[in-house]
Scaffold this motif. Sequence first.
Motif, PDB file in Angstrom:
ATOM      1  N   LEU A 104       0.855  -1.183   0.000  1.00  0.00           N
ATOM      2  CA  LEU A 104       0.000   0.000   0.000  1.00  0.00           C
ATOM      3  C   LEU A 104       0.894   1.237   0.000  1.00  0.00           C
ATOM      4  O   LEU A 104       1.885   1.284   0.721  1.00  0.00           O
ATOM      5  N   ASP A 105       0.537   2.231  -0.786  1.00  0.00           N
ATOM      6  CA  ASP A 105       1.390   3.409  -0.889  1.00  0.00           C
ATOM      7  C   ASP A 105       1.028   4.482   0.138  1.00  0.00           C
ATOM      8  O   ASP A 105       0.853   5.642  -0.185  1.00  0.00           O
ATOM      9  N   THR A 106       0.975   4.067   1.382  1.00  0.00           N
ATOM     10  CA  THR A 106       0.753   5.028   2.459  1.00  0.00           C
ATOM     11  C   THR A 106       2.052   5.787   2.723  1.00  0.00           C
ATOM     12  O   THR A 106       3.136   5.349   2.318  1.00  0.00           O
ATOM     13  N   ARG A 107       1.923   6.890   3.393  1.00  0.00           N
ATOM     14  CA  ARG A 107       3.092   7.715   3.712  1.00  0.00           C
ATOM     15  C   ARG A 107       4.127   6.920   4.514  1.00  0.00           C
ATOM     16  O   ARG A 107       5.318   6.955   4.207  1.00  0.00           O
ATOM     17  N   ASP A 108       3.663   6.187   5.523  1.00  0.00           N
ATOM     18  CA  ASP A 108       4.589   5.410   6.357  1.00  0.00           C
ATOM     19  C   ASP A 108       5.257   4.285   5.574  1.00  0.00           C
ATOM     20  O   ASP A 108       6.455   4.030   5.740  1.00  0.00           O
ATOM     21  N   ASN A 109       4.491   3.594   4.734  1.00  0.00           N
ATOM     22  CA  ASN A 109       5.067   2.516   3.920  1.00  0.00           C
ATOM     23  C   ASN A 109       6.103   3.045   2.937  1.00  0.00           C
ATOM     24  O   ASN A 109       7.142   2.418   2.726  1.00  0.00           O
ATOM     25  N   CYS A 110       5.814   4.191   2.331  1.00  0.00           N
ATOM     26  CA  CYS A 110       6.756   4.787   1.379  1.00  0.00           C
ATOM     27  C   CYS A 110       8.042   5.199   2.083  1.00  0.00           C
ATOM     28  O   CYS A 110       9.145   4.968   1.570  1.00  0.00           O
ATOM     29  N   TRP A 111       7.921   5.797   3.269  1.00  0.00           N
ATOM     30  CA  TRP A 111       9.112   6.209   4.015  1.00  0.00           C
ATOM     31  C   TRP A 111       9.927   5.000   4.450  1.00  0.00           C
ATOM     32  O   TRP A 111      11.156   4.987   4.325  1.00  0.00           O
ATOM     33  N   ALA A 112       9.265   3.963   4.938  1.00  0.00           N
ATOM     34  CA  ALA A 112       9.970   2.745   5.350  1.00  0.00           C
ATOM     35  C   ALA A 112      10.651   2.080   4.156  1.00  0.00           C
ATOM     36  O   ALA A 112      11.776   1.574   4.265  1.00  0.00           O
ATOM     37  N   PHE A 113       9.996   2.091   3.005  1.00  0.00           N
ATOM     38  CA  PHE A 113      10.575   1.534   1.785  1.00  0.00           C
ATOM     39  C   PHE A 113      11.841   2.300   1.406  1.00  0.00           C
ATOM     40  O   PHE A 113      12.868   1.707   1.066  1.00  0.00           O
ATOM     41  N   PHE A 114      11.770   3.624   1.482  1.00  0.00           N
ATOM     42  CA  PHE A 114      12.926   4.470   1.182  1.00  0.00           C
ATOM     43  C   PHE A 114      14.087   4.172   2.136  1.00  0.00           C
ATOM     44  O   PHE A 114      15.233   3.990   1.707  1.00  0.00           O
ATOM     45  N   ILE A 115      13.809   4.108   3.424  1.00  0.00           N
ATOM     46  CA  ILE A 115      14.859   3.826   4.415  1.00  0.00           C
ATOM     47  C   ILE A 115      15.455   2.444   4.183  1.00  0.00           C
ATOM     48  O   ILE A 115      16.675   2.258   4.288  1.00  0.00           O
ATOM     49  N   ASP A 116      14.633   1.462   3.831  1.00  0.00           N
ATOM     50  CA  ASP A 116      15.151   0.129   3.535  1.00  0.00           C
ATOM     51  C   ASP A 116      16.094   0.154   2.335  1.00  0.00           C
ATOM     52  O   ASP A 116      17.118  -0.537   2.321  1.00  0.00           O
ATOM     53  N   LYS A 117      15.744   0.951   1.322  1.00  0.00           N
ATOM     54  CA  LYS A 117      16.625   1.080   0.154  1.00  0.00           C
ATOM     55  C   LYS A 117      17.940   1.753   0.532  1.00  0.00           C
ATOM     56  O   LYS A 117      19.007   1.346   0.060  1.00  0.00           O
ATOM     57  N   VAL A 118      17.867   2.749   1.390  1.00  0.00           N
ATOM     58  CA  VAL A 118      19.089   3.419   1.843  1.00  0.00           C
ATOM     59  C   VAL A 118      19.969   2.430   2.589  1.00  0.00           C
ATOM     60  O   VAL A 118      21.177   2.332   2.335  1.00  0.00           O
ATOM     61  N   ARG A 119      19.371   1.670   3.478  1.00  0.00           N
ATOM     62  CA  ARG A 119      20.145   0.703   4.265  1.00  0.00           C
ATOM     63  C   ARG A 119      20.761  -0.377   3.383  1.00  0.00           C
ATOM     64  O   ARG A 119      21.850  -0.870   3.672  1.00  0.00           O
ATOM     65  N   ALA A 120      20.079  -0.745   2.295  1.00  0.00           N
ATOM     66  CA  ALA A 120      20.602  -1.769   1.400  1.00  0.00           C
ATOM     67  C   ALA A 120      21.706  -1.238   0.483  1.00  0.00           C
ATOM     68  O   ALA A 120      22.623  -1.983   0.120  1.00  0.00           O
ATOM     69  N   ASN A 121      21.629   0.032   0.115  1.00  0.00           N
ATOM     70  CA  ASN A 121      22.543   0.581  -0.892  1.00  0.00           C
ATOM     71  C   ASN A 121      23.681   1.435  -0.346  1.00  0.00           C
ATOM     72  O   ASN A 121      24.585   1.783  -1.087  1.00  0.00           O
ATOM     73  N   LEU A 122      23.635   1.787   0.928  1.00  0.00           N
ATOM     74  CA  LEU A 122      24.669   2.650   1.485  1.00  0.00           C
ATOM     75  C   LEU A 122      25.515   1.886   2.492  1.00  0.00           C
ATOM     76  O   LEU A 122      24.996   1.275   3.421  1.00  0.00           O
ATOM     77  N   HIS A 123      26.809   1.936   2.276  1.00  0.00           N
ATOM     78  CA  HIS A 123      27.754   1.304   3.196  1.00  0.00           C
ATOM     79  C   HIS A 123      28.692   2.387   3.713  1.00  0.00           C
ATOM     80  O   HIS A 123      29.222   3.180   2.945  1.00  0.00           O
ATOM     81  N   VAL A 124      28.890   2.417   5.016  1.00  0.00           N
ATOM     82  CA  VAL A 124      29.731   3.426   5.644  1.00  0.00           C
ATOM     83  C   VAL A 124      31.065   2.791   6.018  1.00  0.00           C
ATOM     84  O   VAL A 124      31.101   1.737   6.647  1.00  0.00           O
ATOM     85  N   ILE A 125      32.130   3.441   5.593  1.00  0.00           N
ATOM     86  CA  ILE A 125      33.474   3.014   5.980  1.00  0.00           C
ATOM     87  C   ILE A 125      34.104   4.178   6.728  1.00  0.00           C
ATOM     88  O   ILE A 125      34.245   5.270   6.187  1.00  0.00           O
ATOM     89  N   MET A 126      34.448   3.933   7.974  1.00  0.00           N
ATOM     90  CA  MET A 126      35.109   4.964   8.784  1.00  0.00           C
ATOM     91  C   MET A 126      36.571   4.568   8.947  1.00  0.00           C
ATOM     92  O   MET A 126      36.867   3.519   9.518  1.00  0.00           O
ATOM     93  N   CYS A 127      37.455   5.374   8.418  1.00  0.00           N
ATOM     94  CA  CYS A 127      38.894   5.134   8.512  1.00  0.00           C
ATOM     95  C   CYS A 127      39.449   5.957   9.669  1.00  0.00           C
ATOM     96  O   CYS A 127      39.461   7.178   9.609  1.00  0.00           O
ATOM     97  N   MET A 128      39.862   5.262  10.698  1.00  0.00           N
ATOM     98  CA  MET A 128      40.372   5.932  11.888  1.00  0.00           C
ATOM     99  C   MET A 128      41.818   5.521  12.128  1.00  0.00           C
ATOM    100  O   MET A 128      42.154   4.344  12.022  1.00  0.00           O
TER     101      MET A 128
END
Length: 141
Positions: A104-128
């Motif tokens: 369902l394209d509710t506001r909450d579902n769309c936001w959760a879908f977006f965050i899931d895509k971010v979590r799947a496609n973004l990797h953070v590397i911290m060089c310390m």
Amino acid sequence: GSGKQSLSRLSAFISGYSTFQIKLSPTYGVADFKLDLMALYNKVGLKSEPTVFLFTDQQIFKESVLVYFNNFLSSGVIPDLYNDEDKDTVINGVRNEVKAAGLLDTRDNCWAFFIDKVRANLHVIMCMSPVGDTFRVRCRK
């Protein structure tokens, strides 16, 4: 150095990921950092571009920016990153993908879908750098 950044860039390239790194200037502040993060989130969440966020200890211009990394790593959601208008733009940007996924394209579902895509496609590397007291002090906080 020992090549942490070079190896990170090489592994990102081999994996087919683009690399994102902030560019500090004398006037760079938290507002600029949040704008860079928002652009990065849009790139990986709306355009589905797999990306590595390469961040070094030399780029910690203010200790409070580490809270943003903590939020991303724990849940993917960075509070107050998007205002309501920007959030609506993102939600409308993923609405068709949400429908195509059979949700369902509710506001909450769309936001959760977006965050899931971010979590799947973004990797953070911290060089310390382990040299000196700074790394040890940050680890204890």
